[in-house]
Design a protein around this motif. Structure first.
Motif: not given
Lengths: 346, 103
Positions: B13-15, B19, B65-70, B76-77, B80
């Motif tokens: 996923g976003v990790r 996605d 493009i967003g990551r798991v711990q921004p 974000k959202g 991203a």
């Protein structure tokens, strides 16, 4: 001896030879029923090795990972009696479970009951899309049975058929199909307009081939209305039940189709991602079930021109039919379908 | 069940890039290998690194493009997703809606 399980989840012990024999018997059953090719010896050897490893957990080789889509995600944590709203649920799927997609869904999970609350569903989707990154489906079941009495207006075919009233039952199904299509197109249109990345017609075919036909026709209409809409069609079982007996799509009788034939119907309708099902036989071992599952899923993926995401959960896809799937069986099914079953996702 | 699948065969996923690959399957009908190649090319990474959370966390941060711990201030959202649409050269339905309503 190696520990494995029965299709109902009970632990059993089998020798390596017994596991291999069961895998071969499962493959033979798939070949006989679905009229597909058998698996080559090296793939039988791979599956035997996978199911005789003593380790509790296994995984694919790095680089062979696949996309994971999850149906009905936004209500699954609530089912675990966790007090949570749907948007935090989706955020957990994205940021904790690291799912590749997620799905907003209503607790009733059928298109018909969503119709009167569509405005609330649209707002929830809009809000969810602002705070998530991963692709977000809206999902529900065609669930054609809701259109017959006592829930719907049409006479119930399940009562008519045992009385030999075949024509009346067929006419009832034909009316149910038209109503189902209207609801699927209405709800899907509204959710797409709210920004959904895709629509998931989940558990398609649960009311037999009338259910499958309704979902195919709804897909056609949606693709005509919104050429860029993405539609996933997840099936309810491996074999399309012939409840009407005389329904065709593009010249093909839908009753009795197996996954590698179902996917071609889905493609003709415009489906973007197809989710085949192979059911579990709880009286056979998991090695028997995985041989059968992989053979049918591989045939489906080879026949397909679109991405194929096998259903791999409780009671389908080589996973025991229990509400608490054991990780030892689930991870092996996951690996078998990604490495041998040629799946694009699960 | 979700966790077992993610560990056994999931892209992450976003990790990582799961996605992004999923978007190419959904909107362009790409099979898994083609979708991975497309995303790897756009991100200028090796396919072998696409499921590596250490490498991809840095790549995702770089592209916004967003990551798991921004961190605070990072996209974000929806922010991203707007960057994802541009980077992958694809239409994202909710991004198009957002632009229509705000421009």
């Amino acid at each position: 001896m190696v520990q494995t399980r029965m299709g109902d989840g009970m632990k059993i012990e089998m020798s390596e030879d017994e596991i291999r024999e069961d895998i071969v018997r499962g493959v033979e059953d798939a070949v006989d029923r679905a009229k597909i090719d058998t698996l080559p010896q090296e793939e039988i050897d791979y599956l035997t090795d996978l199911y005789t490893r003593p380790s509790k957990f296994v995984s694919v080789e790095p680089g062979n990972e696949v996309v994971l889509t999850f149906d009905e995600g936004s209500v699954k944590l609530k089912r675990l009696v966790i007090s949570i709203g749907r948007i935090p649920d989706l955020q957990i799927y994205e940021r904790v479970f690291c799912s590749d997609t997620a799905e907003l869904a209503h607790v009733d999970y059928s298109f018909k009951p969503v119709k009167p609350i569509i405005a609330e569903e649209q707002i929830e989707m809009e809000q969810a899309l602002l705070s998530t990154i991963l692709p977000l489906y809206y999902g529900a079941m065609p669930n054609l049975s809701l259109y017959s009495q006592p829930d719907g207006e049409f006479p119930n075919p399940a009562e008519l058929l045992p009385k030999g009233k075949i024509d009346e039952a067929q006419k009832a199904y034909e009316g149910m199909i038209e109503h189902g299509i209207k609801d699927m197109v209405f709800v899907s249109s509204k959710m797409y307009e709210a920004g959904a990345d895709g629509i998931n017609f989940d558990t398609t075919g649960s009311a037999g081939e009338p259910d499958f036909l309704a979902a195919l026709r709804a897909t056609e209409k949606l693709k005509e209305k919104y050429p860029d809409i993405s539609i996933e069609m997840g099936m309810s079982n491996e074999f399309v039940l012939g409840m009407h007996g005389d329904l065709e799509y593009e010249g093909t009788n839908l009753a009795g189709l197996y996954p590698h034939e179902q996917v071609k119907m889905a493609e003709k309708a415009g489906v973007d991602v197809f989710g085949p099902v192979v059911n579990i036989n709880s009286s056979e071992s998991i090695p028997w079930n995985i041989g059968r599952t992989v053979a049918m899923m591989k045939a489906c993926a080879e026949e397909a021109d679109i991405p194929v995401h096998a259903n791999v959960g409780m009671g389908v896809g080589g996973v025991p039919i229990v509400e608490t799937p054991p990780a030892d069986s689930l991870c092996r099914a996951s690996v078998a379908l990604a490495e041998i079953g040629k799946q694009d996702g699960l | 069940m979700v966790i077992s699948h993610a560990l056994a065969s999931g892209m992450g996923g976003v990790r990582t890039t799961g996605d992004l690959v999923a978007r190419l399957q959904m909107s362009e009908g790409m099979r898994i290998e083609e979708a991975k190649e497309y995303v790897a090319d756009k991100l200028d990474v090796d396919i072998a690194d696409m499921s590596d959370p250490v490498i991809m966390d840095e790549v995702r941060k770089e592209y916004g493009i967003g990551r798991v711990q921004p961190a605070a201030g990072e996209p974000k959202g929806m922010e991203a997703k707007m960057n994802i649409a541009e980077l992958l050269d694809i239409k994202i339905n909710s991004v198009e809606n957002f632009k229509d309503k705000t421009s």
